[in-house]
Motif scaffolding. Sequence first.
Motif, mmCIF file in Angstrom:
data_model
loop_
_atom_site.group_PDB
_atom_site.id
_atom_site.type_symbol
_atom_site.label_atom_id
_atom_site.label_comp_id
_atom_site.label_asym_id
_atom_site.label_seq_id
_atom_site.Cartn_x
_atom_site.Cartn_y
_atom_site.Cartn_z
ATOM 1 N N ALA A 135 0.824 -1.215 0.000
ATOM 2 C CA ALA A 135 0.000 0.000 0.000
ATOM 3 C C ALA A 135 0.850 1.254 0.000
ATOM 4 N N TYR A 136 2.076 1.153 0.506
ATOM 5 C CA TYR A 136 2.973 2.299 0.587
ATOM 6 C C TYR A 136 4.062 2.263 -0.482
ATOM 7 N N SER A 137 3.957 1.314 -1.410
ATOM 8 C CA SER A 137 4.922 1.301 -2.508
ATOM 9 C C SER A 137 4.740 2.546 -3.343
ATOM 10 N N LYS A 138 5.819 3.050 -3.895
ATOM 11 C CA LYS A 138 5.727 4.250 -4.714
ATOM 12 C C LYS A 138 4.948 3.965 -5.990
ATOM 13 N N ARG A 139 4.940 2.713 -6.437
ATOM 14 C CA ARG A 139 4.112 2.344 -7.592
ATOM 15 C C ARG A 139 2.633 2.509 -7.263
ATOM 16 N N ASN A 140 2.220 2.049 -6.108
ATOM 17 C CA ASN A 140 0.818 2.150 -5.714
ATOM 18 C C ASN A 140 0.418 3.605 -5.483
ATOM 19 N N ILE A 141 1.296 4.378 -4.834
ATOM 20 C CA ILE A 141 0.973 5.785 -4.579
ATOM 21 C C ILE A 141 0.963 6.580 -5.882
ATOM 22 N N ALA A 142 1.880 6.267 -6.790
ATOM 23 C CA ALA A 142 1.885 6.947 -8.090
ATOM 24 C C ALA A 142 0.584 6.687 -8.838
ATOM 25 N N ALA A 143 0.096 5.463 -8.775
ATOM 26 C CA ALA A 143 -1.175 5.146 -9.434
ATOM 27 C C ALA A 143 -2.321 5.938 -8.818
ATOM 28 N N ARG B 177 10.280 10.419 -4.996
ATOM 29 C CA ARG B 177 10.316 8.995 -5.336
ATOM 30 C C ARG B 177 8.997 8.559 -5.989
ATOM 31 N N VAL B 178 7.904 9.115 -5.504
ATOM 32 C CA VAL B 178 6.629 8.881 -6.178
ATOM 33 C C VAL B 178 6.675 9.488 -7.582
ATOM 34 N N ALA B 179 7.302 10.656 -7.702
ATOM 35 C CA ALA B 179 7.331 11.365 -8.984
ATOM 36 C C ALA B 179 8.080 10.581 -10.053
ATOM 37 N N TYR B 180 9.277 10.088 -9.732
ATOM 38 C CA TYR B 180 10.002 9.385 -10.797
ATOM 39 C C TYR B 180 9.406 8.008 -11.062
ATOM 40 N N ARG B 181 8.777 7.398 -10.038
ATOM 41 C CA ARG B 181 8.075 6.133 -10.284
ATOM 42 C C ARG B 181 6.888 6.364 -11.204
ATOM 43 N N LEU B 182 6.148 7.458 -10.996
ATOM 44 C CA LEU B 182 5.032 7.790 -11.883
ATOM 45 C C LEU B 182 5.528 8.018 -13.298
ATOM 46 N N ASP C 294 6.214 4.542 -14.750
ATOM 47 C CA ASP C 294 5.038 3.688 -14.934
ATOM 48 C C ASP C 294 3.961 4.310 -15.814
ATOM 49 N N HIS C 295 3.869 5.638 -15.825
ATOM 50 C CA HIS C 295 2.792 6.329 -16.553
ATOM 51 C C HIS C 295 3.349 7.502 -17.363
ATOM 52 N N PRO C 296 4.317 7.278 -18.222
ATOM 53 C CA PRO C 296 4.951 8.395 -18.938
ATOM 54 C C PRO C 296 3.982 9.190 -19.794
ATOM 55 N N GLU C 297 2.912 8.555 -20.247
ATOM 56 C CA GLU C 297 1.947 9.248 -21.100
ATOM 57 C C GLU C 297 1.171 10.319 -20.350
ATOM 58 N N MET C 298 1.209 10.276 -19.010
ATOM 59 C CA MET C 298 0.463 11.235 -18.207
ATOM 60 C C MET C 298 1.232 12.537 -17.982
ATOM 61 N N LEU C 299 2.541 12.507 -18.165
ATOM 62 C CA LEU C 299 3.383 13.624 -17.743
ATOM 63 C C LEU C 299 3.903 14.434 -18.915
ATOM 64 N N THR C 300 3.921 15.755 -18.742
ATOM 65 C CA THR C 300 4.617 16.624 -19.680
ATOM 66 C C THR C 300 6.081 16.784 -19.257
ATOM 67 N N LYS C 301 6.294 17.059 -17.969
ATOM 68 C CA LYS C 301 7.643 17.160 -17.414
ATOM 69 C C LYS C 301 7.599 16.740 -15.948
ATOM 70 N N VAL C 302 8.782 16.376 -15.409
ATOM 71 C CA VAL C 302 8.855 15.957 -14.015
ATOM 72 C C VAL C 302 10.125 16.522 -13.382
ATOM 73 N N ALA C 303 10.013 16.983 -12.140
ATOM 74 C CA ALA C 303 11.155 17.501 -11.387
ATOM 75 C C ALA C 303 11.263 16.742 -10.067
ATOM 76 N N VAL C 304 12.504 16.449 -9.667
ATOM 77 C CA VAL C 304 12.776 15.786 -8.391
ATOM 78 C C VAL C 304 13.711 16.673 -7.577
ATOM 79 N N LEU C 305 13.412 16.806 -6.280
ATOM 80 C CA LEU C 305 14.156 17.735 -5.419
ATOM 81 C C LEU C 305 14.905 16.976 -4.326
ATOM 82 N N ASP C 306 16.215 17.054 -4.385
ATOM 83 C CA ASP C 306 17.165 16.539 -3.406
ATOM 84 C C ASP C 306 16.988 15.054 -3.114
#
Length: 306
Positions: free
Chosen positions: A83-91, A115-120, A123-135
């Motif tokens: 339930a706390y996997s980043k895959r599940n939270i990204a979904a 971590r949720v952001a890069y997993r999303l 797993d779901h690249p078609e949903m994103l225009t761009k993604v940023a990760v901080l530290d």
Amino acid sequence: MKNDLPDLFPGFDSMTVDVNDVHLFCRIGGSGPPLLLLHGYPQSHICWHKIAPQLAEHFTVVLPDLPGYGRSSVPPLSDDHAAYSKRNIAAAMVELMKVLGHTTFSLAGHDRGGRVAYRLALDHPEMLTKVAVLDILPTCDYWDRMDRLFGLKIYHWMFLAQAAPFPENMISAAPVAFLDHTLASWTAAKDLSCFSKEAMTHNRDWFCEPDRVSATCEDYRAGARIDYEHDRSDLDAGKKIQPPLLALWGSKGIATSVDDPLEVWRGWSANVTGAAVACGHFLPEEAPQETVAALIAFFRNTAELS
């Protein structure tokens, strides 16, 4: 949890959205292309309060609390920590944005939210225009690089990932003291000066709830096990993050545990840029102007074309 906490998002709407068996509390404000912002540990959506108003001048900003954090519901613990996997939270975040009417969006995440952001993005690249990760660096990179010095720097990864209920019992004996020490120790100044009094009121309020302390530990147990396995599988298969990626890190932050964080991200992304910001781990609160300027510059190119 108190109901009279200070409002740090004037003009933003508040709502709870039911998705994938979890109730996600979120704030929504601004207008323009959608931008999802995900917080990290041990914080909530409140961490964005210094920069959200400026971002809302350009974007429709969506600020949820991650499951178990802040005012979102607490999923049950399990032996596989799924339930706390980043895959599940990204979904769940994908479904949240769909419920809000957004079929594509931009995304920025700090710490666990990163971590949720890069997993999303994987797993779901078609949903994103761009993604940023901080530290952050990818989860399996952290675990694979764990040595004596790195272990001292991020001791909490090993402590929080211990089997329940050991870490939560230890934290719940003095939750505010643990929270304050953790936050201060990851700043460049090694104190709480970058956090507003109002933000700390929010932080201390929810972090005193035992079930939420347990949820945050489960987050790290997932990181040590199922998240690592997901990362390792993608890395071994040569899978890359396809949406353009911005990596920002504090010059005195956690990601500086390696000589060149950007080089690490090049192993994961087909299109990555990035730079250090003069601060510790908490970019949105230690260096809000530099952080918001970098995010607007990165996301607006896509926004103006959409």
